[in-house]
Design a protein around this motif. Structure first.
Motif, PDB file in Angstrom:
ATOM      1  N   PRO A  67      56.453  17.764   4.180  1.00  0.00           N
ATOM      2  CA  PRO A  67      55.328  18.619   3.594  1.00  0.00           C
ATOM      3  C   PRO A  67      54.713  19.771   3.285  1.00  0.00           C
ATOM      4  O   PRO A  67      53.722  20.148   2.558  1.00  0.00           O
ATOM      5  N   LEU A  68      55.527  20.516   3.357  1.00  0.00           N
ATOM      6  CA  LEU A  68      55.624  22.146   4.057  1.00  0.00           C
ATOM      7  C   LEU A  68      54.848  22.627   2.530  1.00  0.00           C
ATOM      8  O   LEU A  68      53.991  23.472   2.531  1.00  0.00           O
ATOM      9  N   THR A  69      55.607  22.291   1.143  1.00  0.00           N
ATOM     10  CA  THR A  69      55.222  22.059   0.360  1.00  0.00           C
ATOM     11  C   THR A  69      54.095  21.639  -0.318  1.00  0.00           C
ATOM     12  O   THR A  69      53.427  22.461  -1.713  1.00  0.00           O
ATOM     13  N   ALA A  70      53.182  21.033   0.641  1.00  0.00           N
ATOM     14  CA  ALA A  70      52.521  19.718  -0.641  1.00  0.00           C
ATOM     15  C   ALA A  70      50.951  20.318   0.278  1.00  0.00           C
ATOM     16  O   ALA A  70      49.945  20.049   0.603  1.00  0.00           O
ATOM     17  N   ILE A  71      50.859  21.355   1.368  1.00  0.00           N
ATOM     18  CA  ILE A  71      49.772  21.961   2.239  1.00  0.00           C
ATOM     19  C   ILE A  71      49.446  22.434   1.555  1.00  0.00           C
ATOM     20  O   ILE A  71      49.116  23.335   0.562  1.00  0.00           O
ATOM     21  N   PRO A  72      47.494  22.124   1.463  1.00  0.00           N
ATOM     22  CA  PRO A  72      47.039  23.138   0.222  1.00  0.00           C
ATOM     23  C   PRO A  72      46.890  24.431   0.755  1.00  0.00           C
ATOM     24  O   PRO A  72      46.349  24.670   1.352  1.00  0.00           O
ATOM     25  N   LYS A  73      46.368  24.904  -0.582  1.00  0.00           N
ATOM     26  CA  LYS A  73      46.504  26.439  -0.111  1.00  0.00           C
ATOM     27  C   LYS A  73      44.752  26.619   0.386  1.00  0.00           C
ATOM     28  O   LYS A  73      45.049  28.543   1.639  1.00  0.00           O
TER      29      LYS A  73
END
Length: 281
Positions: free
Chosen positions: A206-212
């Motif tokens: 999930p690390l690359t999908a956490i919203p900014k």
């Protein structure tokens, strides 16, 4: 032991007196179908709504671990006595050896924590219920739980601290683990171990999908002599989180997989949470 007592004495004499109360509760859980045993540290001197830290135990542990071997009550008293400290509620649930995931063997513990325990705490205590004021920390299995809960649910948690986390990247088969680690999983990821279940639950994907707009910060500590070899996963997680653009603190301590490190690391982690709470994000 003498060194810890001396440090605590210095902290308590350097700042005004402070005390907290540890309460034991049994929280009904419709999702789990049985009550959740918890301990809650309530900072007595605090006024107004409080940020919340969910403090997770390791394999073989329970709700009493952090106030027992972890000395969380004395540590919190000392930390929150500082003039610029942010007092917080500490919630310590007992989840057995569930690994903080939903599983056929142990039940829907992830959903229970998110949808039964968190709302109950927000009803029972004067909390700041925004995700920016909610944090999660844990040791070993609980460190895995803290990282994965925050990574999978950035809408619920602002940050996670993991002490000697039992965290691993995706695997292709049970043979990727030594036998002792498979025994520690104890059926939480299927019996026999199911790599697909494990990979869906892990904290890396999930690390690359956490919203900014929902930033999640991480704090990772490991002992350089960890007898279970968990320093490797901690360093891999640090690199992966940093590579995905997240703010990550890394601490490599001289020590094994042991309470000494976890006790000593709780105070700086609580101060770190306090700084994030003040940021208001």
């Amino acid at each position: 032991m003498i060194a810890r007592l001396c440090l605590l004495l210095v902290l308590l004499t350097a700042f005004p007196a402070w005390s907290g109360t540890v309460e034991e509760r049994s929280i009904p859980s419709p999702i789990l179908g049985k009550p959740i045993d918890i301990r809650v540290y309530v900072p007595d001197e605090a006024t107004g709504p409080l940020p919340v830290v969910y403090l997770l135990h390791g394999y073989g542990g329970g709700a009493h671990d952090w106030t027992g071997g972890g000395e969380a009550e004395a540590t919190a008293d000392a930390v929150f006595a500082a003039p610029d400290a942010v007092p917080m509620l500490l919630v310590m649930p007992g989840v057995g050896n569930s690994w903080y995931v939903d599983s056929e063997k142990y039940g829907p513990w992830e959903r229970t924590l998110l949808d039964d325990l968190i709302p109950a705490i927000d009803r029972l205590y004067p909390t700041r219920s925004q995700r920016g004021q909610r944090f999660v920390a844990g040791l070993s299995m609980g460190g895995y739980g803290a990282l994965r809960l925050a990574a999978h649910h950035p809408d619920r948690f602002r940050a996670a601290a993991a002490f000697s986390p039992a965290v691993f990247e995706d695997v292709t088969s049970a043979a990727d683990f030594p036998d002792f680690q498979l025994k520690f999983f104890a059926g939480a990821f299927g019996e026999p171990f199911d790599p697909a279940l494990f990979n869906r639950a892990n904290a890396f994907a999930p690390l690359t999908a956490i919203p900014k707009d929902l930033p999640v910060d991480f704090y990772v500590m490991t002992g350089d002599h960890d007898g279970l070899g968990l320093w490797d996963g901690a360093l891999r997680f640090f690199r992966a989180a940093r590579g995905a653009g997240h703010a990550v603190e890394l601490r490599v301590r001289d020590g094994d997989h042991e309470w000494r490190l976890w006790r000593e690391e709780l105070a700086p982690a609580l101060r770190w949470f306090g700084t994030l709470s003040l940021s208001g994000r």
